[in-house]
Write a protein that holds these residues in place. Structure first.
Motif, PDB file in Angstrom:
ATOM      1  N   CYS A  99       9.118   0.906  -1.891  1.00  0.00           N
ATOM      2  CA  CYS A  99       8.016   1.868  -2.048  1.00  0.00           C
ATOM      3  C   CYS A  99       7.723   2.128  -3.520  1.00  0.00           C
ATOM      4  O   CYS A  99       6.563   2.272  -3.924  1.00  0.00           O
ATOM      5  N   ALA A 100       8.768   2.193  -4.334  1.00  0.00           N
ATOM      6  CA  ALA A 100       8.607   2.534  -5.744  1.00  0.00           C
ATOM      7  C   ALA A 100       8.383   1.325  -6.637  1.00  0.00           C
ATOM      8  O   ALA A 100       8.086   1.488  -7.825  1.00  0.00           O
ATOM      9  N   GLU A 101       8.508   0.124  -6.080  1.00  0.00           N
ATOM     10  CA  GLU A 101       8.328  -1.087  -6.899  1.00  0.00           C
ATOM     11  C   GLU A 101       6.872  -1.164  -7.363  1.00  0.00           C
ATOM     12  O   GLU A 101       5.940  -1.171  -6.555  1.00  0.00           O
ATOM     13  N   GLU A 102       6.676  -1.196  -8.686  1.00  0.00           N
ATOM     14  CA  GLU A 102       5.315  -1.235  -9.228  1.00  0.00           C
ATOM     15  C   GLU A 102       4.939  -2.658  -9.590  1.00  0.00           C
ATOM     16  O   GLU A 102       5.588  -3.310 -10.398  1.00  0.00           O
ATOM     17  N   LEU A 103       3.865  -3.141  -9.001  1.00  0.00           N
ATOM     18  CA  LEU A 103       3.384  -4.492  -9.220  1.00  0.00           C
ATOM     19  C   LEU A 103       2.249  -4.487 -10.229  1.00  0.00           C
ATOM     20  O   LEU A 103       1.402  -3.580 -10.223  1.00  0.00           O
ATOM     21  N   THR A 104       2.235  -5.497 -11.087  1.00  0.00           N
ATOM     22  CA  THR A 104       1.179  -5.645 -12.083  1.00  0.00           C
ATOM     23  C   THR A 104       0.552  -7.023 -11.929  1.00  0.00           C
ATOM     24  O   THR A 104       1.256  -8.038 -11.900  1.00  0.00           O
ATOM     25  N   LEU A 105      -0.756  -7.043 -11.828  1.00  0.00           N
ATOM     26  CA  LEU A 105      -1.504  -8.297 -11.789  1.00  0.00           C
ATOM     27  C   LEU A 105      -2.197  -8.474 -13.127  1.00  0.00           C
ATOM     28  O   LEU A 105      -2.950  -7.603 -13.574  1.00  0.00           O
ATOM     29  N   SER A 106      -1.937  -9.594 -13.787  1.00  0.00           N
ATOM     30  CA  SER A 106      -2.590  -9.880 -15.057  1.00  0.00           C
ATOM     31  C   SER A 106      -3.440 -11.133 -14.943  1.00  0.00           C
ATOM     32  O   SER A 106      -3.105 -12.061 -14.194  1.00  0.00           O
ATOM     33  N   VAL A 107      -4.539 -11.145 -15.655  1.00  0.00           N
ATOM     34  CA  VAL A 107      -5.436 -12.287 -15.711  1.00  0.00           C
ATOM     35  C   VAL A 107      -5.539 -12.706 -17.165  1.00  0.00           C
ATOM     36  O   VAL A 107      -5.955 -11.913 -18.018  1.00  0.00           O
ATOM     37  N   ASN A 108      -5.105 -13.924 -17.464  1.00  0.00           N
ATOM     38  CA  ASN A 108      -5.095 -14.427 -18.842  1.00  0.00           C
ATOM     39  C   ASN A 108      -4.362 -13.477 -19.785  1.00  0.00           C
ATOM     40  O   ASN A 108      -4.787 -13.230 -20.910  1.00  0.00           O
ATOM     41  N   GLY A 109      -3.255 -12.922 -19.281  1.00  0.00           N
ATOM     42  CA  GLY A 109      -2.407 -12.070 -20.106  1.00  0.00           C
ATOM     43  C   GLY A 109      -2.828 -10.621 -20.187  1.00  0.00           C
ATOM     44  O   GLY A 109      -2.111  -9.807 -20.785  1.00  0.00           O
ATOM     45  N   GLU A 110      -3.959 -10.261 -19.606  1.00  0.00           N
ATOM     46  CA  GLU A 110      -4.443  -8.880 -19.638  1.00  0.00           C
ATOM     47  C   GLU A 110      -4.258  -8.230 -18.268  1.00  0.00           C
ATOM     48  O   GLU A 110      -4.590  -8.827 -17.240  1.00  0.00           O
ATOM     49  N   THR A 111      -3.728  -7.007 -18.261  1.00  0.00           N
ATOM     50  CA  THR A 111      -3.531  -6.298 -17.000  1.00  0.00           C
ATOM     51  C   THR A 111      -4.865  -6.063 -16.302  1.00  0.00           C
ATOM     52  O   THR A 111      -5.800  -5.527 -16.894  1.00  0.00           O
ATOM     53  N   ALA A 112      -4.942  -6.488 -15.037  1.00  0.00           N
ATOM     54  CA  ALA A 112      -6.185  -6.354 -14.274  1.00  0.00           C
ATOM     55  C   ALA A 112      -6.045  -5.364 -13.128  1.00  0.00           C
ATOM     56  O   ALA A 112      -7.044  -4.783 -12.681  1.00  0.00           O
ATOM     57  N   ALA A 113      -4.819  -5.154 -12.629  1.00  0.00           N
ATOM     58  CA  ALA A 113      -4.613  -4.217 -11.521  1.00  0.00           C
ATOM     59  C   ALA A 113      -3.135  -3.890 -11.425  1.00  0.00           C
ATOM     60  O   ALA A 113      -2.272  -4.703 -11.793  1.00  0.00           O
ATOM     61  N   THR A 114      -2.829  -2.700 -10.930  1.00  0.00           N
ATOM     62  CA  THR A 114      -1.450  -2.294 -10.687  1.00  0.00           C
ATOM     63  C   THR A 114      -1.393  -1.532  -9.366  1.00  0.00           C
ATOM     64  O   THR A 114      -2.410  -1.050  -8.865  1.00  0.00           O
ATOM     65  N   GLY A 115      -0.206  -1.410  -8.840  1.00  0.00           N
ATOM     66  CA  GLY A 115      -0.027  -0.629  -7.624  1.00  0.00           C
ATOM     67  C   GLY A 115       1.422  -0.627  -7.202  1.00  0.00           C
ATOM     68  O   GLY A 115       2.167  -1.579  -7.476  1.00  0.00           O
ATOM     69  N   GLU A 116       1.854   0.443  -6.551  1.00  0.00           N
ATOM     70  CA  GLU A 116       3.213   0.544  -6.043  1.00  0.00           C
ATOM     71  C   GLU A 116       3.275   0.091  -4.590  1.00  0.00           C
ATOM     72  O   GLU A 116       2.278   0.123  -3.864  1.00  0.00           O
ATOM     73  N   GLY A 117       4.473  -0.279  -4.159  1.00  0.00           N
ATOM     74  CA  GLY A 117       4.658  -0.693  -2.785  1.00  0.00           C
ATOM     75  C   GLY A 117       4.228   0.357  -1.777  1.00  0.00           C
ATOM     76  O   GLY A 117       3.767   0.026  -0.680  1.00  0.00           O
ATOM     77  N   ARG A 118       4.347   1.623  -2.146  1.00  0.00           N
ATOM     78  CA  ARG A 118       3.980   2.698  -1.229  1.00  0.00           C
ATOM     79  C   ARG A 118       2.483   2.704  -0.906  1.00  0.00           C
ATOM     80  O   ARG A 118       2.066   3.368   0.053  1.00  0.00           O
ATOM     81  N   ALA A 119       1.678   1.971  -1.667  1.00  0.00           N
ATOM     82  CA  ALA A 119       0.250   1.896  -1.366  1.00  0.00           C
ATOM     83  C   ALA A 119      -0.009   1.196  -0.038  1.00  0.00           C
ATOM     84  O   ALA A 119      -1.079   1.344   0.556  1.00  0.00           O
ATOM     85  N   VAL A 120       0.973   0.430   0.438  1.00  0.00           N
ATOM     86  CA  VAL A 120       0.835  -0.327   1.686  1.00  0.00           C
ATOM     87  C   VAL A 120       1.394   0.511   2.841  1.00  0.00           C
ATOM     88  O   VAL A 120       2.600   0.503   3.105  1.00  0.00           O
ATOM     89  N   LEU A 121       0.531   1.287   3.475  1.00  0.00           N
ATOM     90  CA  LEU A 121       0.904   2.135   4.614  1.00  0.00           C
ATOM     91  C   LEU A 121       2.093   3.038   4.306  1.00  0.00           C
ATOM     92  O   LEU A 121       2.885   3.369   5.193  1.00  0.00           O
ATOM     93  N   GLY A 122       2.242   3.423   3.036  1.00  0.00           N
ATOM     94  CA  GLY A 122       3.351   4.282   2.638  1.00  0.00           C
ATOM     95  C   GLY A 122       4.633   3.532   2.360  1.00  0.00           C
ATOM     96  O   GLY A 122       5.534   4.053   1.693  1.00  0.00           O
ATOM     97  N   ASN A 123       4.754   2.299   2.862  1.00  0.00           N
ATOM     98  CA  ASN A 123       5.955   1.476   2.715  1.00  0.00           C
ATOM     99  C   ASN A 123       5.612   0.096   3.259  1.00  0.00           C
ATOM    100  O   ASN A 123       5.145  -0.018   4.401  1.00  0.00           O
ATOM    101  N   PRO A 124       5.806  -0.982   2.492  1.00  0.00           N
ATOM    102  CA  PRO A 124       5.490  -2.313   3.020  1.00  0.00           C
ATOM    103  C   PRO A 124       6.165  -2.607   4.351  1.00  0.00           C
ATOM    104  O   PRO A 124       5.633  -3.362   5.174  1.00  0.00           O
ATOM    105  N   LEU A 125       7.329  -2.014   4.594  1.00  0.00           N
ATOM    106  CA  LEU A 125       8.026  -2.249   5.849  1.00  0.00           C
ATOM    107  C   LEU A 125       7.320  -1.589   7.025  1.00  0.00           C
ATOM    108  O   LEU A 125       7.499  -2.010   8.176  1.00  0.00           O
ATOM    109  N   ASN A 126       6.511  -0.562   6.756  1.00  0.00           N
ATOM    110  CA  ASN A 126       5.676  -0.002   7.817  1.00  0.00           C
ATOM    111  C   ASN A 126       4.668  -1.041   8.305  1.00  0.00           C
ATOM    112  O   ASN A 126       4.345  -1.099   9.494  1.00  0.00           O
ATOM    113  N   ALA A 127       4.169  -1.856   7.378  1.00  0.00           N
ATOM    114  CA  ALA A 127       3.221  -2.906   7.750  1.00  0.00           C
ATOM    115  C   ALA A 127       3.908  -3.990   8.580  1.00  0.00           C
ATOM    116  O   ALA A 127       3.319  -4.537   9.520  1.00  0.00           O
TER     117      ALA A 127
END
Length: 272
Positions: free
Chosen positions: A191-219
């Motif tokens: 839930c607390a794992e923060e993911l970062t998506l970068s495009v050509n070295g620049e941060t384009a999006a971020t989000g924590e696991g909890r964004a997925v139904l509160g917990n990826p395991l809920n999905a």
């Protein structure tokens, strides 16, 4: 593959029409000439019928030589639901020919209007099925976790589609770039794992696991329950992509996409 054969759809659209719709989507994927959204042409299309169209095409690909690799869950974050204008998840099937290793090159010409998402993927160590599966049971069934870049695509040519359209089109699944897996240790808080998506070295999006139904395991648990509605379930060894932690982003030729997080190995993809 017997799980696919138990799929039934008692709705109002004739089976012959469902087969035709499935063939249209297969043709659109091969030719990259978009099909017209099904829900616009057939407003009575039911969700169960849309899943029947999806699994008809999955079975056709398996007959053609593909192997079942797992499943994806889509539209699990508020960001994705708002982007697509829906209020519930959907699911699709992952086949082995959709999986590409980290560092691969993807040709945009092979797809219609692709976008990318960042996810915490899991691999099951034992089967998971039943009407009452919860997140704790899902965690017990998971043996490994990994970062993934999911490339979604719509064979309708535009993203203004209904939930039933997405489901029929295999939940917009196209490619999955799977990173190196690590064991799901008790101390790893997805839930607390923060993911970062970068495009050509620049941060384009971020989000924590909890964004997925509160917990990826809920999905994962939701998926097991949904498959159970149709007499199916998750198998040991199945990969599951639980959904994106951020709104999807368009892909552009010449870019390099990279996903990273504090406790999971990174994954990357080059776009040609």
């Amino acid at each position: 593959m017997s799980a696919l054969r138990v799929f039934t759809s008692p709705g109002r659209v004739e089976d012959g029409w469902l087969a035709l719709a499935a063939a249209e989507l297969r043709a659109a994927e091969r030719s990259r000439i978009p099909a017209a959204p099904l829900k616009q042409r057939h407003p009575d299309l039911a969700l169960a019928q849309a899943y029947r169209i999806q699994w008809t095409n999955v079975e056709a690909r398996i007959i053609g030589g593909a192997r079942l690799a797992g499943h994806k869950v889509g539209l699990t974050s508020i960001a994705m639901q708002q982007q697509m204008g829906v209020d519930e998840p959907d699911s699709g099937v992952l086949l082995d020919d959709m999986l590409v290793p980290s560092g691969s090159e993807l040709n945009l010409g092979d797809l219609v209007v692709p976008r990318v998402e960042t996810e915490i993927g899991v691999r099951l160590g034992r089967p998971l099925r039943g009407p009452d599966v919860n997140a704790d049971e899902a965690r017990d069934a998971v043996c490994e976790v990994f970062l993934a870049l999911e490339v979604i695509d719509t064979r309708y040519g535009a993203w203004q589609i209904a939930l039933e359209d997405s489901v029929a089109d295999n939940a917009s699944a196209a490619r999955a770039v799977v990173g190196a897996a690590v064991s799901l240790r008790p101390c790893l808080d997805l839930c607390a794992e923060e993911l970062t998506l970068s495009v050509n070295g620049e941060t384009a999006a971020t989000g924590e696991g909890r964004a997925v139904l509160g917990n990826p395991l809920n999905a994962v648990a939701w998926l097991a329950r949904r498959l159970g509605d149709y007499g199916a379930g998750l198998r040991a060894g199945d990969l599951v992509l639980p959904g994106s932690v951020h709104a999807s982003l368009p892909l552009e030729a010449g870019s390099e996409i990279r996903a990273s997080s504090p406790h999971l190995p990174p994954v990357c993809l080059r776009i040609a």
